[in-house]
Design an enzyme around this catalytic site. Structure first.
Site, PDB file in Angstrom:
ATOM      1  N   THR A 229      -8.414   6.699  -2.007  1.00  0.00           N
ATOM      2  CA  THR A 229      -9.605   6.022  -2.156  1.00  0.00           C
ATOM      3  C   THR A 229     -10.497   7.141  -1.888  1.00  0.00           C
ATOM      4  OG1 THR A 229      -9.387   5.406   0.245  1.00  0.00           O
ATOM      5  CG2 THR A 229      -9.301   3.835  -1.876  1.00  0.00           C
TER       6      THR A 229
ATOM      7  N   HIS B 171       0.564  -1.309  -0.082  1.00  0.00           N
ATOM      8  CA  HIS B 171      -0.056   0.100   0.027  1.00  0.00           C
ATOM      9  C   HIS B 171       0.821   1.310  -0.044  1.00  0.00           C
ATOM     10  CE1 HIS B 171      -4.144  -1.741   0.693  1.00  0.00           C
ATOM     11  NE2 HIS B 171      -3.432  -2.822   1.254  1.00  0.00           N
TER      12      HIS B 171
ATOM     13  N   LYS C 274     -14.545   8.596  -3.717  1.00  0.00           N
ATOM     14  CA  LYS C 274     -15.678   8.863  -3.028  1.00  0.00           C
ATOM     15  C   LYS C 274     -16.100  10.203  -3.581  1.00  0.00           C
ATOM     16  CE  LYS C 274     -13.638   6.280   0.963  1.00  0.00           C
ATOM     17  NZ  LYS C 274     -12.845   6.203   1.813  1.00  0.00           N
TER      18      LYS C 274
ATOM     19  N   LYS D 149       0.989  14.803   0.744  1.00  0.00           N
ATOM     20  CA  LYS D 149      -0.260  14.918   0.298  1.00  0.00           C
ATOM     21  C   LYS D 149      -0.526  16.416   0.032  1.00  0.00           C
ATOM     22  CE  LYS D 149      -2.179  11.029   2.668  1.00  0.00           C
ATOM     23  NZ  LYS D 149      -2.809  10.070   1.807  1.00  0.00           N
TER      24      LYS D 149
ATOM     25  N   LYS E 171      -7.932  14.246   4.397  1.00  0.00           N
ATOM     26  CA  LYS E 171      -7.174  13.052   4.443  1.00  0.00           C
ATOM     27  C   LYS E 171      -6.134  13.345   5.566  1.00  0.00           C
ATOM     28  CE  LYS E 171      -6.275  13.978  -0.035  1.00  0.00           C
ATOM     29  NZ  LYS E 171      -6.494  12.788  -0.810  1.00  0.00           N
ATOM     30  N   ARG E 172      -5.242  12.412   5.780  1.00  0.00           N
ATOM     31  CA  ARG E 172      -4.115  12.514   6.667  1.00  0.00           C
ATOM     32  C   ARG E 172      -3.261  13.573   6.361  1.00  0.00           C
ATOM     33  NH1 ARG E 172      -0.740   8.469   6.691  1.00  0.00           N
ATOM     34  NH2 ARG E 172      -1.715   7.698   4.746  1.00  0.00           N
TER      35      ARG E 172
HETATM   36  C1  26V Z   1       2.565   4.990   7.057  1.00  0.00           C
HETATM   37  C2  26V Z   1       3.767   5.616   7.474  1.00  0.00           C
HETATM   38  C3  26V Z   1       4.504   5.016   8.695  1.00  0.00           C
HETATM   39  C4  26V Z   1       5.564   5.884   9.028  1.00  0.00           C
HETATM   40  C5  26V Z   1       5.749   7.253   8.810  1.00  0.00           C
HETATM   41  C6  26V Z   1       5.267   7.615   7.425  1.00  0.00           C
HETATM   42  C7  26V Z   1       4.070   6.798   6.706  1.00  0.00           C
HETATM   43  C8  26V Z   1       3.273   7.342   5.801  1.00  0.00           C
HETATM   44  C9  26V Z   1       2.248   6.440   5.236  1.00  0.00           C
HETATM   45  C10 26V Z   1       2.036   5.429   6.014  1.00  0.00           C
HETATM   46  C11 26V Z   1       0.849   4.413   5.269  1.00  0.00           C
HETATM   47  C12 26V Z   1       1.256   3.208   4.900  1.00  0.00           C
HETATM   48  C13 26V Z   1      -0.102   2.331   4.414  1.00  0.00           C
HETATM   49  C14 26V Z   1      -1.148   3.180   3.872  1.00  0.00           C
HETATM   50  O1  26V Z   1      -1.831   3.648   4.711  1.00  0.00           O
HETATM   51  N1  26V Z   1      -1.201   3.404   2.447  1.00  0.00           N
HETATM   52  C15 26V Z   1      -2.280   3.820   1.594  1.00  0.00           C
HETATM   53  O2  26V Z   1      -3.222   2.875   1.460  1.00  0.00           O
HETATM   54  C16 26V Z   1      -4.425   3.290   0.749  1.00  0.00           C
HETATM   55  C17 26V Z   1      -5.080   2.187   0.394  1.00  0.00           C
HETATM   56  O3  26V Z   1      -4.733   1.262  -0.463  1.00  0.00           O
HETATM   57  C18 26V Z   1      -4.022   4.090  -0.553  1.00  0.00           C
HETATM   58  O4  26V Z   1      -5.318   4.286  -1.147  1.00  0.00           O
HETATM   59  C19 26V Z   1      -3.123   5.232  -0.142  1.00  0.00           C
HETATM   60  O5  26V Z   1      -2.678   5.893  -1.246  1.00  0.00           O
HETATM   61  C20 26V Z   1      -2.110   4.661   0.564  1.00  0.00           C
HETATM   62  O6  26V Z   1      -1.216   5.847   1.224  1.00  0.00           O
END
Ligand code: 26V
Length: 832
Positions: A673, A377, A677, A571, A565-566
């Site tokens: 996603t 992801h 929406k 982003k 979003k986060r």
């Molecule tokens: C995790 C972390 C952890 C360390 C610090 C920075 C950081 C940044 C992002 C994440 C998230 C990783 C996994 C995640 O949530 N991915 C999201 O998954 C969605 C569903 O597939 C996708 O639509 C998003 O683009 C993607 O960011």
């Protein structure tokens, strides 16, 4: 008000349901009387004395009873049919509220609303009482929840496996413009109205200790002196859409092992039994925020193994109850690893097959690989999980042995294919530099690896996972994400759903691709007017919410432009801020400027340890204060940061938005996603060619989206050569210069260093996310957008084309792809 007739009618809900095997056949009087009877039985008082919370609770309990009957039927049917089952392992499930969703899926929302209204109760008020189940950070967790909905709607035997966090993602409060984090106490009454606690299906999970290898005859691995924690399952029913199917989301909770003398447990302190109990149970207390800070945190690793071990033990146990031979496992079970957090499923299944089922390594490995599949992801390097091997050795000694063996065997195989190519082998090893690379473990142990949008999968294949792709190209595939149209359109935007059904019938609910039948209405003025009216109504609702909660009046004729979003640098909430600042500067320079009024809406949480993201929230709020209180611009611009963004808030904001901001640095957003929406609710996207935006453009048509900025190839090209020089942009574009300087020159009533981190990131640290580089192109796209909005007919046509082509982004499509191509489910899967 309650009449005598209502209160004397003696239906209890059980009787009500016994008469009506199909929930849709329940009549309004039956529902109303059952509600009154249930209320008295549960609370021992009359409705006249009831609080909204009590009424919500009774309504949910009544709904749960209908769900329970369908759950039993589904179980019985499955026991007879014995279909292949899929288990979706995820550390996050972001469910949001369930009551309305369940009522809609049971086909009784309108019946229920009418029954309650006869009692003087507004359904909407009770729906608002439910706490969001916020057991996720964002896209990843919400995606898992959407898939559960699709699996149930399509009648497939698919279950979620996750953790029952005592506290979900923190509650965000904004004070003085800053984010403050508070515990998300979603289980206020300690119990969740939808869940079934199943203590009889509890399982032991083992941590620490040592492994003794016994070699007399067959080699056996005996795990000793470990700490035993009990995993108790709580099943949350997942209700299918009008099909009487109910699947389950099994959430595990940690409990102390009361069957043993607590004082005899390793690490236990007889003088502090309560403390020991709390210590054990704290394992599932907290959902970790997406934050680099959990890296290396023992408790997080413990959570991951706890989820995986409990789920796999339970899956294998239930499989063996119905099937004699574990070698049939891959024919009957598919296990999906949602990102790397549950990647320990690979060695855990190996452990169960070897140690508990007595299989040899080769057979166990063959079964494991054929059973497991994995989705990546993210390609952000800081988000790719690694765990120190020593930590795994200490916490999970038997799993450590298995991971070492997997590593050795995969390296040996690689050596045969690439003799002497140490660099390549090291880059693909499961263990290197003293760390276990979870993605490598997941790839090695799965038969399928997929990305979540076309461009994302291409980047995985071409760069991030290129060595793995070259080695086993057949493993890699793309499955573009999707969202459930039942929650995000049918439930969240009932007016739009009705408008659509009036125009093309309601088949689209079952077959969302039929939304395409809307496309020919692009010249139908009355339909376009209908669309505009629905949006206006939804905007009014949001405006009321904003007035009530923030005391800001927003103009419903303005463009509602949403960025929710986060909060993360990639982003690019700050790019949006820079555009607003520039617009504001232009308006102040020239008060007669013809500017389309706009309401900029932001929402999102920053990870508590992510300093810069938290400063971004402060920046947005500081800008909002300045603009919203500046009389000179005549209310033409408004900026809002909505506190505590969550699923329920998204359900309010998305249907009311005209513009969807999807402006990540190209290549960084795996899919997104939220973009889908918004599209489905008729908002027009302004975005980069990143993630699923590209597919949205392809479906909606390039004329119906505003694309700007660098392409992914360009961004990756710059990264390869060490970035670009932001000073060039700074010197050549006076608008950029002004905006950047305003961060630190006293333009905002804050200290000179308040936004120094941003200033430095843009100018002194190479502008890693290309905000300055994309600024001009973004501003152009924004002004093109504003011009287009003035032609309302054209704008509504764009909205229409987005809705009409959003059917492909239903998670029913995504899920069918997984079911057919990856999980090889044996039930009939509707074709797309
Ligand atoms: C995790 C972390 C952890 C360390 C610090 C920075 C950081 C940044 C992002 C994440 C998230 C990783 C996994 C995640 O949530 N991915 C999201 O998954 C969605 C569903 O597939 C996708 O639509 C998003 O683009 C993607 O960011």
């Amino acid at each position: 008000m309650l009449t005598k007739q209502h209160s004397t009618n003696n239906h209890c809900s059980g009787q009500l349901l016994a008469h009506n095997t199909k929930s849709e056949n329940i009549t309004v009087p039956e529902f109303r009387d059952a509600f009154v009877a249930k209320f008295g039985a549960v609370h021992g008082k009359t409705l006249g004395e009831a609080t909204d919370r009590e009424k919500f609770h009774v309504l949910a309990t009544l709904t749960r009873e209908i769900v329970s009957q369908n759950l039993i039927k589904t179980h019985q049917q499955r026991a007879t049919d014995d279909p292949k089952q899929v288990y979706y392992l995820s550390i996050e499930f972001l469910l949001g509220r369930l009551l309305e969703n369940n009522l809609v899926n049971l086909g009784i929302r309108d019946i229920c609303a009418e029954a309650l209204s006869q009692l003087g109760i507004e359904l909407g008020v009770l729906l608002g009482v439910e706490e969001d189940a916020g057991l996720g950070n964002g896209g990843l967790g919400r995606l898992a929840a959407c898939y559960l909905d699709s699996m149930a709607a399509m009648g497939l035997a698919g279950h979620g496996c996750g953790l029952r966090y005592r506290y979900g993602l923190f509650e965000q409060k904004i004070m003085g413009g800053y984010q403050h984090e508070y515990p998300d106490n979603w289980l206020k009454d300690r119990a969740y109205v939808w869940e079934y606690r199943r203590p009889d299906e509890k399982l032991p999970i083992r941590f620490g200790g040592t492994v003794r290898v016994q070699t007399n005859g067959k080699t056996r691995f005996i795990h000793e002196n470990y700490e035993r924690i009990i995993a108790v399952p709580y099943d949350v029913p997942i209700v299918g859409y009008k099909n009487e199917i109910v699947n389950t989301l099994r959430l595990w909770s940690a409990e102390v092992d009361v069957s043993r003398h607590i004082c005899s447990a390793p690490g236990a302190d007889c003088n502090n039994v309560i403390g020991y109990k709390h210590g054990i149970e704290s394992l599932t207390d907290l959902l970790y925020p997406d934050d680099s800070q959990y890296e290396g945190k023992l408790l997080r690793l413990k959570q991951q193994y706890f989820l995986v071990s409990a789920s796999l033990q339970s899956i294998v146990r239930s499989f063996l109850l119905h099937h004699g031979n574990v070698s049939e496992l891959p024919d009957k079970i598919a296990i999906h690893i949602n990102d790397t957090h549950p990647a320990l499923a690979v060695p855990e299944l190996m452990r169960i097959l070897i140690d508990d089922c007595d299989l040899g390594w080769e057979e166990a490995w063959d079964i494991t690989v054929r059973t497991m599949s994995y989705t990546n992801h993210t390609i952000l390097p800081e988000a790719l999980e690694k765990w120190p091997i020593d930590m795994i050795k200490r916490l999970l000694p038997r799993i450590h042995m298995i991971i070492c063996e997997i590593n050795e065997r995969t390296c040996r195989e690689l050596w045969e294919r690439y003799p002497g190519d140490w660099n390549r082998i090291r880059s693909m090893a499961v263990i290197s530099d003293g760390q276990v690379h979870m993605a490598h473990l997941a790839i090695a142990g799965s038969h399928s690896v997929n990305g979540v949008a076309e461009i994302h999968t291409e980047i995985l294949k071409k760069s991030v996972m290129n060595n793995f792709y070259t080695y086993a190209p057949g493993k890699f595939t793309n499955v573009t994400n999707g969202i459930t149209h039942r929650r995000w359109l049918l439930t969240a935007n009932p007016l739009l759903a009705n408008l659509i059904s009036d125009a093309i019938g309601s088949n689209w609910v079952e077959y969302p691709c039929e939304l395409a039948q809307l496309a020919p209405l692009v010249k139908d003025n009355s339909f376009l007017e209908g669309l505009a009216n629905v949006k206006r109504y939804n905007k009014l609702k949001l405006a009321q919410y904003i007035k009530a909660n923030y005391n800001v009046i927003v103009d419903v004729n303005s463009i509602f432009d949403s960025h929710i979003k986060r909060i993360h640098a990639y982003k690019r909430q700050c790019l949006n801020v820079m555009h607003i600042m520039d617009l504001y500067n232009r308006l102040r320079d020239n008060p007669n400027l013809d500017v389309q009024p706009r309401t900029f809406i932001f929402g999102g949480k920053a990870a508590p340890g992510y300093y810069k993201a938290k400063k971004t929230i402060k920046l947005i709020n500081t800008l909002a204060d300045k603009i919203n209180n500046d009389k000179s611009i005549n209310d033409r611009l408004k900026v809002l940061f909505l506190e505590n963004y969550n699923v329920s808030q998204a359900e309010l904001i998305i249907p009311a938005s005209d513009v969807s901001e999807q402006i990540s640095t190209a290549s960084r957003e795996a899919s997104g996603t939220g973009n889908m929406k918004f599209m489905m609710n008729g908002a027009v996207t302004i975005g980069t060619l990143d993630g699923a935006n590209i597919e949205i453009r392809n479906f909606a048509g390039a004329d119906n989206i505003f694309i700007f900025g660098l392409s992914a190839e360009e961004v990756l090209g710059y990264y390869r050569y060490g970035g670009y020089n932001p000073w060039d942009v700074y010197h050549n574009d006076s608008r950029v210069r002004t905006v950047i300087e305003q961060l630190v020159n006293g333009f905002f009533p804050v200290g000179p260093d308040e936004f120094r981190t941003h200033y430095d990131a843009f100018l002194h640290h190479g502008d890693e996310y290309f905000l300055l580089k994309d600024f001009a192109s973004y501003v152009d796209a924004q002004s093109h957008l504003a011009d287009t909005y003035q032609d309302q007919r054209r704008w509504q046509q764009m909205c229409l084309m987005n809705i009409a082509h959003s059917g492909w982004f239903s998670s029913d499509r995504t899920f069918s792809q997984y079911a057919a191509d990856i999980w090889e489910m044996d039930q009939p899967i509707p074709l797309w």
